[in-house]
Scaffold this motif. Sequence first.
Motif, PDB file in Angstrom:
ATOM      1  N   LEU A  53       0.686  -1.269   0.095  1.00  0.00           N
ATOM      2  CA  LEU A  53       0.047  -0.039   0.031  1.00  0.00           C
ATOM      3  C   LEU A  53       0.843   1.107  -0.015  1.00  0.00           C
ATOM      4  N   GLU A  54       1.910   0.966   0.697  1.00  0.00           N
ATOM      5  CA  GLU A  54       2.749   2.436   0.820  1.00  0.00           C
ATOM      6  C   GLU A  54       3.295   2.685  -0.823  1.00  0.00           C
ATOM      7  N   GLN A  55       3.896   1.635  -1.237  1.00  0.00           N
ATOM      8  CA  GLN A  55       4.320   1.887  -2.592  1.00  0.00           C
ATOM      9  C   GLN A  55       3.353   2.618  -3.484  1.00  0.00           C
ATOM     10  N   LEU A  56       1.968   1.980  -3.325  1.00  0.00           N
ATOM     11  CA  LEU A  56       0.892   2.669  -4.270  1.00  0.00           C
ATOM     12  C   LEU A  56       0.735   3.945  -4.081  1.00  0.00           C
ATOM     13  N   ARG A  57       0.482   4.342  -2.811  1.00  0.00           N
ATOM     14  CA  ARG A  57       0.330   5.613  -2.388  1.00  0.00           C
ATOM     15  C   ARG A  57       1.429   6.815  -2.775  1.00  0.00           C
ATOM     16  N   ASP A  58       2.738   6.210  -2.997  1.00  0.00           N
ATOM     17  CA  ASP A  58       3.903   7.031  -3.293  1.00  0.00           C
ATOM     18  C   ASP A  58       3.506   7.036  -4.829  1.00  0.00           C
ATOM     19  N   MET A  59       3.211   6.009  -5.542  1.00  0.00           N
ATOM     20  CA  MET A  59       3.380   6.295  -6.937  1.00  0.00           C
ATOM     21  C   MET A  59       2.205   7.095  -7.566  1.00  0.00           C
ATOM     22  N   PHE A  60       1.217   6.791  -6.931  1.00  0.00           N
ATOM     23  CA  PHE A  60      -0.341   7.549  -7.172  1.00  0.00           C
ATOM     24  C   PHE A  60      -0.036   9.110  -6.824  1.00  0.00           C
ATOM     25  N   GLY A  61       0.621   9.326  -5.670  1.00  0.00           N
ATOM     26  CA  GLY A  61       0.890  10.774  -5.116  1.00  0.00           C
ATOM     27  C   GLY A  61       1.718  11.615  -5.885  1.00  0.00           C
ATOM     28  N   LYS A  62       2.675  10.842  -6.618  1.00  0.00           N
ATOM     29  CA  LYS A  62       3.568  11.640  -7.535  1.00  0.00           C
ATOM     30  C   LYS A  62       2.673  12.142  -8.610  1.00  0.00           C
ATOM     31  N   HIS A  63       1.549  11.508  -8.863  1.00  0.00           N
ATOM     32  CA  HIS A  63       0.954  12.292 -10.094  1.00  0.00           C
ATOM     33  C   HIS A  63      -0.466  13.034  -9.402  1.00  0.00           C
ATOM     34  N   GLY A  64      -0.428  13.282  -8.182  1.00  0.00           N
ATOM     35  CA  GLY A  64      -1.402  14.086  -7.714  1.00  0.00           C
ATOM     36  C   GLY A  64      -2.677  13.325  -7.136  1.00  0.00           C
ATOM     37  N   LEU A  65      -2.648  12.103  -7.433  1.00  0.00           N
ATOM     38  CA  LEU A  65      -3.940  11.473  -6.782  1.00  0.00           C
ATOM     39  C   LEU A  65      -3.728  10.817  -5.413  1.00  0.00           C
ATOM     40  N   ASP A  66      -4.834  10.822  -4.677  1.00  0.00           N
ATOM     41  CA  ASP A  66      -4.685  10.710  -3.370  1.00  0.00           C
ATOM     42  C   ASP A  66      -5.212   9.033  -3.081  1.00  0.00           C
ATOM     43  N   LEU A 104      -5.037  -3.161  -0.640  1.00  0.00           N
ATOM     44  CA  LEU A 104      -5.749  -2.004  -0.383  1.00  0.00           C
ATOM     45  C   LEU A 104      -6.607  -2.194   0.778  1.00  0.00           C
ATOM     46  N   TYR A 105      -6.937  -3.511   1.247  1.00  0.00           N
ATOM     47  CA  TYR A 105      -7.846  -3.702   2.395  1.00  0.00           C
ATOM     48  C   TYR A 105      -6.713  -4.182   3.282  1.00  0.00           C
ATOM     49  N   ALA A 106      -5.922  -3.001   3.795  1.00  0.00           N
ATOM     50  CA  ALA A 106      -5.125  -3.174   5.302  1.00  0.00           C
ATOM     51  C   ALA A 106      -5.996  -2.544   6.313  1.00  0.00           C
ATOM     52  N   GLN A 107      -6.129  -3.351   7.174  1.00  0.00           N
ATOM     53  CA  GLN A 107      -6.773  -3.021   8.455  1.00  0.00           C
ATOM     54  C   GLN A 107      -6.141  -1.705   8.931  1.00  0.00           C
ATOM     55  N   GLY A 108      -7.171  -0.892   9.247  1.00  0.00           N
ATOM     56  CA  GLY A 108      -6.939   0.403   9.893  1.00  0.00           C
ATOM     57  C   GLY A 108      -6.333   1.617   8.742  1.00  0.00           C
ATOM     58  N   SER A 109      -6.426   1.285   7.637  1.00  0.00           N
ATOM     59  CA  SER A 109      -6.179   2.485   6.483  1.00  0.00           C
ATOM     60  C   SER A 109      -7.131   2.913   6.081  1.00  0.00           C
ATOM     61  N   PHE A 110      -7.043   4.092   5.364  1.00  0.00           N
ATOM     62  CA  PHE A 110      -8.125   4.828   4.789  1.00  0.00           C
ATOM     63  C   PHE A 110      -8.494   3.944   3.679  1.00  0.00           C
ATOM     64  N   ALA A 111      -7.517   3.390   2.685  1.00  0.00           N
ATOM     65  CA  ALA A 111      -7.973   2.469   1.877  1.00  0.00           C
ATOM     66  C   ALA A 111      -8.905   1.333   2.223  1.00  0.00           C
ATOM     67  N   GLY A 112      -8.511   0.683   3.283  1.00  0.00           N
ATOM     68  CA  GLY A 112      -9.391  -0.311   3.852  1.00  0.00           C
ATOM     69  C   GLY A 112     -10.890   0.198   4.275  1.00  0.00           C
ATOM     70  N   GLU A 113     -10.941   1.355   4.751  1.00  0.00           N
ATOM     71  CA  GLU A 113     -12.467   1.761   4.886  1.00  0.00           C
ATOM     72  C   GLU A 113     -13.154   1.948   3.659  1.00  0.00           C
ATOM     73  N   LEU A 114     -12.278   2.342   2.564  1.00  0.00           N
ATOM     74  CA  LEU A 114     -12.981   2.877   1.193  1.00  0.00           C
ATOM     75  C   LEU A 114     -13.361   1.361   0.577  1.00  0.00           C
ATOM     76  N   VAL A 115     -12.592   0.275   0.880  1.00  0.00           N
ATOM     77  CA  VAL A 115     -12.933  -1.057   0.288  1.00  0.00           C
ATOM     78  C   VAL A 115     -14.270  -1.589   0.895  1.00  0.00           C
ATOM     79  N   LEU A 116     -13.940  -1.293   2.246  1.00  0.00           N
ATOM     80  CA  LEU A 116     -15.395  -1.982   2.916  1.00  0.00           C
ATOM     81  C   LEU A 116     -16.682  -1.012   2.465  1.00  0.00           C
ATOM     82  N   THR A 117     -16.504   0.240   2.083  1.00  0.00           N
ATOM     83  CA  THR A 117     -17.728   1.124   1.756  1.00  0.00           C
ATOM     84  C   THR A 117     -18.009   0.759   0.295  1.00  0.00           C
TER      85      THR A 117
END
Length: 190
Positions: free
Chosen positions: A34-47, A134-147
Amino acid sequence: MLGGPNWSVFLGRKDSLYVAKNATEELPDPKGDLEQLRDMFGKHGLDERDLTALSGAHSVGKAHSCDNFRERIDGYGYDDIDPSYAAQLRRSCEPNCDEAAGVPFDQRTPMKFDTLYYQDLLAKRGLLATDQALYAQGSFAGELVLTYSRNQEAFFADFVTAMVKMGNIRPEQWTPAEVRFKCSVANGHF
């Protein structure tokens, strides 16, 4: 055609005249976290919301090489995969199988853009390590997966927002670019 949302595409976007030789370096490593994904997307202004919504594109499509997930299904340090799903994938990747046919990201509805991809992540049935990350417990991405697994409207709304945002990413200033007459090819080549 596959049941997903619609959105307007802005006219006048500049595209590169060519695909860079290192274009695959701009794609996430399928074995990443997940950290690598955040970094890669973040480089392009994606959260993280954009990342999680855009990953829902894996509701359709296939991985065309078992090498993208072989370590995951053979148990090399991955404990976040359903054992029966891993066994099914190992059978799909046996030496006599046709890898060119690919393995669907979403086994249940591979030709329908829906929320089953996210439901599969909850059940530890993500094909790539980056999917399951993406479904990392306690992460914002994990909350979004659930939503998203429970609320298709929320997924579609966030997906559309992220697609528009991604579509507005401009090529680097030094990159030769043009407004294309046909999106899939550079002008003068169709």
